[in-house]
Each structure stands twice: as C-alpha cells, then as structure tokens.
Write an enzyme that holds these catalytic residues in place. Structure first.
Site, PDB file in Angstrom:
ATOM      1  N   HIS A 156      -7.362  10.071  -0.794  1.00 57.85           N
ATOM      2  CA  HIS A 156      -7.266   9.722   0.632  1.00 57.85           C
ATOM      3  C   HIS A 156      -5.799   9.622   1.073  1.00 57.85           C
ATOM      4  CE1 HIS A 156     -11.540   9.002   0.714  1.00 57.85           C
ATOM      5  NE2 HIS A 156     -11.420   8.170  -0.313  1.00 57.85           N
ATOM      6  N   LYS A 168      -1.151   7.493 -11.099  1.00 57.29           N
ATOM      7  CA  LYS A 168      -1.978   6.694 -10.193  1.00 57.29           C
ATOM      8  C   LYS A 168      -2.462   5.419 -10.886  1.00 57.29           C
ATOM      9  CE  LYS A 168      -6.349   7.067  -8.978  1.00 57.29           C
ATOM     10  NZ  LYS A 168      -7.635   7.445  -8.404  1.00 57.29           N
TER      11      LYS A 168
END
Ligand code: SF4
Length: 237
Positions: A168, A148
């Site tokens: 999310h 990420k």
C-alpha cells in the site's frame, strides 16, 4: 494496537500521471493526511521477539491470518526458545493458517536459532541502543528478515524511525510521485524514510498505509474522494 502494516497484495494499476503536474511534496502529503486521519502517537506494538515472529508470519498473507497463526503458535509454545527447538513439522502444523507454512516454519526456526547463536539468547533488546542503520543491518543479515520486516520491528516494537514499505505504501508513494516509477520497493524504504523528519516517520507510514487501504486502492483509486487530489500527479479528477 497501532494499525498494522504487513499486508502484501496484487500489483497496483497506477493511473497515468497528468502531464505537467509536479510530484507531491512529503510535507504537504503528511499535513493533508494528518488533517483527514487525525494526529497519531506511537503506542508500541508487540514486544520485539513477538513482533519479529508475527511479521515473518505475515509475509505473503493477510494480517488476520498472520495474527491467528501467531496466536496458535503462542498457545503451542511457551517461549520462542521452545519454537527454536521444535521439530519443523510441528511448527508447520501450528502456523498452517498463515499460508506458505512449509516455507515459513523453517524461516522462523532458522531466524530464531541464528539470533541465539549470535547473541547467546533470544533477546534483541540491544537493538534499541544501536544507530538505526546498524540495527537494520543486523536484522537484515538474519535469514528471513528483509527491509520491511526489519523496519516493522524497529518502528512498531521499538519506536525507532524506520519506514516500513508494504504494497500500500509503495503504491501510494509512486502515484504521488514521492518516489520515481523505477524505484524498487527495497530502495523506497530509505527514500521515504529520509523524506520526513525522524519523529514523523511513524505517522507517515500509518497515514500512507491507511490511505492506500481506504482511498488509493490498487484497482480503483477513489480520486474524487481523496484529500490529496490537488497535489497528486496521478489524480483522475
Ligand atoms: S488522487 Fe488520491 S486516490 Fe487518486 S491516485 Fe492520487 S493519491 Fe491515489
């Protein structure tokens, strides 16, 4: 600044998938969210060194805390070299507001020192000239840099088509069936990145994260107000 994408969060409670409903198609998700949120143009974020620092600071905390700590760190040290050479207790004190300072201070310092050792300077601009997979591989070999963090840096600071998957994006993608229920967050990066054309990766990321924050929230997805409810296999309406 583009909308940030760093937050972590509690595990999502995913609505039960409707029997017989197919998974949503990436292209239809993209178009429906574009229709709702409007077209996006990549505008650039922090310069790469700063993006790396602030993204590490954002691990397991809110964007707000991370950006406050980043501001404190930047006031305390004129350069990233100065951070790399600073005593750990000093760095820890400077970033206390981001949470987990005791873990993050050595992680940041170690990452900076490793870059300097590998490149002879704290300069990662060369990544722009590498193929995406090589750039990701170089970054994720650094201590404290996972898929990420690497994707955020490459996408936001360098405009490369790397898909960052935070809590999310992961939750929304699973509910829509864009990824299977057993796909790990690490594997989701590559799958979602390949699901759309390279020039759409940035928009796809921002649309999904924005949708996850505003509508497809972890505890109470607002399916009745969701523009994706006709194509979503997990819709409650
Ligand atoms: S219909 Fe929308 S809000 Fe409901 S689960 Fe699907 S994507 Fe989330």
């Amino acid at each position: 600044m583009p909308e940030r994408q760093r937050s972590q969060g509690a595990a999502a409670k995913t609505p039960t998938k409707r029997r017989g409903r197919r998974a949503a198609r990436p292209a239809e998700v993209l178009e429906l969210l574009r229709g709702e949120q409007g077209p996006l143009v990549w505008r650039g974020g922090y310069e790469p060194g700063d993006e790396l620092g602030v993204t590490i600071l954002s691990q397991h905390t809110s964007d707000l805390n991370a950006e406050r700590s980043y501001a404190v760190l930047k006031r305390a040290y004129a350069t990233w070299d100065a951070v790399a050479d600073a005593p750990l207790e000093e760095i820890e004190a400077a970033i206390r507001g981001s949470g987990l300072a005791r873990q993050k201070a050595p992680r940041i310092r170690e990452t900076l020192r490793k870059i300097r050792e590998l490149r002879g300077a704290l300069d990662i601009e060369f990544l722009r000239d590498l193929p995406l997979d090589e750039a990701k591989g170089w970054l994720t070999a650094l201590p404290g840099v996972g898929p990420k963090t690497a994707a955020v840096l490459l996408c936001f600071a360098m405009g490369m088509p790397a898909m960052a998957v935070d809590t999310h994006v992961y939750r929304v993608a699973r509910r829509l069936g864009l990824i299977g229920p057993k796909v790990s967050v690490e594997k989701a990066h590559a799958l979602l990145e390949q699901a759309v054309a390279p020039e759409e990766v940035y928009s796809f990321h921002v649309y999904l994260i924005t949708h996850g924050r505003r509508v497809c929230q972890a505890r109470r997805p607002r399916c009745e107000a969701c523009v994706l409810n006709r194509v979503c296999p997990s819709s409650l309406v």
